[in-house]
Scaffold this motif. Structure first.
Motif, short mmCIF file in Angstrom:
data_model
loop_
_atom_site.label_atom_id
_atom_site.label_comp_id
_atom_site.label_asym_id
_atom_site.label_seq_id
_atom_site.Cartn_x
_atom_site.Cartn_y
_atom_site.Cartn_z
N GLU A 111 0.81 -1.21 0.00
CA GLU A 111 0.00 0.00 0.00
C GLU A 111 0.84 1.26 0.00
O GLU A 111 0.37 2.34 -0.30
N ASP A 112 2.11 1.15 0.31
CA ASP A 112 2.99 2.31 0.35
C ASP A 112 3.71 2.49 -0.99
O ASP A 112 4.80 3.04 -1.06
N HIS A 113 3.06 2.05 -2.06
CA HIS A 113 3.65 2.07 -3.39
C HIS A 113 4.10 3.45 -3.83
O HIS A 113 5.18 3.62 -4.40
N MET A 114 3.31 4.48 -3.56
CA MET A 114 3.64 5.84 -3.99
C MET A 114 4.92 6.33 -3.32
O MET A 114 5.79 6.89 -3.99
N ASN A 115 5.05 6.12 -2.01
CA ASN A 115 6.26 6.54 -1.32
C ASN A 115 7.48 5.78 -1.82
O ASN A 115 8.56 6.34 -1.96
N ARG A 116 7.30 4.51 -2.08
CA ARG A 116 8.41 3.70 -2.59
C ARG A 116 8.83 4.19 -3.97
O ARG A 116 10.02 4.27 -4.26
N GLU A 117 7.86 4.53 -4.82
CA GLU A 117 8.19 5.06 -6.15
C GLU A 117 8.98 6.36 -6.03
O GLU A 117 9.93 6.57 -6.77
N HIS A 121 12.75 6.76 -7.31
CA HIS A 121 13.07 7.85 -8.23
C HIS A 121 14.21 8.71 -7.68
O HIS A 121 15.15 9.07 -8.40
N ALA A 122 14.13 9.04 -6.40
CA ALA A 122 15.16 9.88 -5.77
C ALA A 122 16.50 9.16 -5.75
O ALA A 122 17.54 9.76 -6.06
N ILE A 123 16.51 7.89 -5.41
CA ILE A 123 17.77 7.13 -5.39
C ILE A 123 18.36 7.06 -6.80
O ILE A 123 19.57 7.14 -6.98
N GLY A 165 25.21 9.30 1.00
CA GLY A 165 24.02 8.96 0.21
C GLY A 165 22.73 9.31 0.92
O GLY A 165 21.80 9.84 0.32
N ARG A 166 22.68 9.04 2.22
CA ARG A 166 21.47 9.39 3.00
C ARG A 166 21.27 10.90 3.04
O ARG A 166 20.13 11.37 2.92
N VAL A 167 22.35 11.65 3.21
CA VAL A 167 22.25 13.11 3.23
C VAL A 167 21.72 13.63 1.89
O VAL A 167 20.79 14.44 1.84
N MET A 168 22.29 13.13 0.80
CA MET A 168 21.85 13.55 -0.54
C MET A 168 20.41 13.13 -0.80
O MET A 168 19.63 13.90 -1.37
N LEU A 169 20.07 11.93 -0.37
CA LEU A 169 18.71 11.43 -0.56
C LEU A 169 17.70 12.27 0.21
O LEU A 169 16.64 12.61 -0.31
N ARG A 170 18.05 12.62 1.44
CA ARG A 170 17.17 13.45 2.25
C ARG A 170 16.91 14.80 1.55
O ARG A 170 15.78 15.26 1.47
N LYS A 171 17.96 15.40 1.01
CA LYS A 171 17.82 16.68 0.30
C LYS A 171 16.92 16.54 -0.92
O LYS A 171 16.06 17.38 -1.17
N LEU A 172 17.14 15.48 -1.69
CA LEU A 172 16.31 15.25 -2.87
C LEU A 172 14.84 15.06 -2.51
O LEU A 172 13.95 15.60 -3.17
N LEU A 173 14.59 14.27 -1.47
CA LEU A 173 13.21 14.03 -1.04
C LEU A 173 12.56 15.31 -0.53
O LEU A 173 11.37 15.54 -0.77
N GLU A 174 13.33 16.14 0.17
CA GLU A 174 12.79 17.42 0.64
C GLU A 174 12.45 18.32 -0.55
O GLU A 174 11.41 18.97 -0.55
N GLN A 175 13.30 18.34 -1.57
CA GLN A 175 13.03 19.14 -2.76
C GLN A 175 11.78 18.64 -3.47
O GLN A 175 10.95 19.45 -3.88
N GLU A 176 11.65 17.33 -3.60
CA GLU A 176 10.45 16.78 -4.26
C GLU A 176 9.20 17.08 -3.46
O GLU A 176 8.16 17.39 -4.02
#
Length: 182
Positions: A111-117, A121-123, A165-176
């Motif tokens: 059910e968490d398909h959208m968050n996983r997508e 995408h961010a990764i 990678g986690r730091v960069m991922l966090r930034k990307l997710l915040e931007q999205e």
């Protein structure tokens, strides 16, 4: 060749799992290695080295679901091929290939398909070295030492890639998330 690999394994479960991996993924592994290396012999070498890595960590593959198995194998062969290219040709590598990216496409059934997508995408936007480390850690459950072995780097470098990678991922997710809110 399969016979030689099988002789390196102890239990019947290990042999059965490895035979399944070999029969299912040897051709796609070769295609990925060839896409990176553009050389038949080097691609074959990359696949052989990848199978040796799989044998060394076969216990991690025994209970891995099929959906995760594919992405794990793609990471192993792609990184092995890139390592070979760097060693043999001494060319810096920033490899982007649509076929490899397509092979890494992960699908979710929950059910968490959208968050996983969004996460996938961010990764996918991260540099390959950070994306591979994060995928090995969080999708496949490997330890830093195991990640280091798969990526042919030190445990300290694996830790560094995970942290960065986690730091960069966090930034990307915040931007999205900020773009989504607008």
């Amino acid at each position: 060749m399969l016979f030689i690999y099988m002789a390196m394994l102890d239990s019947e479960d290990e042999k059965e799992t490895f035979a399944q991996i070999y029969n299912t993924y040897s051709q796609p592994m070769y295609q990925i290695a060839y896409a990176v290396l553009q050389d038949v012999q080097e691609a074959e070498d990359a696949v052989q080295i990848s199978f040796e890595k799989i044998i060394l960590h076969i216990d991690k593959f025994l209970d891995t679901p099929c959906s995760k198995m594919r992405s794990l194998i793609v990471i192993i062969v792609r990184n092995t091929a890139v390592d070979l290219m760097r060693k043999r040709r001494s060319i810096p590598m920033d490899f982007e290939d649509e076929a490899v990216q397509t092979a890494l496409d992960l699908t979710a059934c929950d059910e968490d398909h959208m968050n996983r997508e969004m996460l996938v995408h961010a990764i996918g936007q991260l540099k390959e070295k950070y994306a591979s480390a994060l995928e090995l850690k969080y999708w496949h459950g490997f330890t830093e030492r195991e990640i280091a072995a798969f990526l042919n780097i030190s445990a300290k470098a694996a830790n560094s890639r995970l942290v960065r990678g986690r730091v960069m991922l966090r930034k990307l997710l915040e931007q999205e998330a900020n773009q989504f809110d607008k």
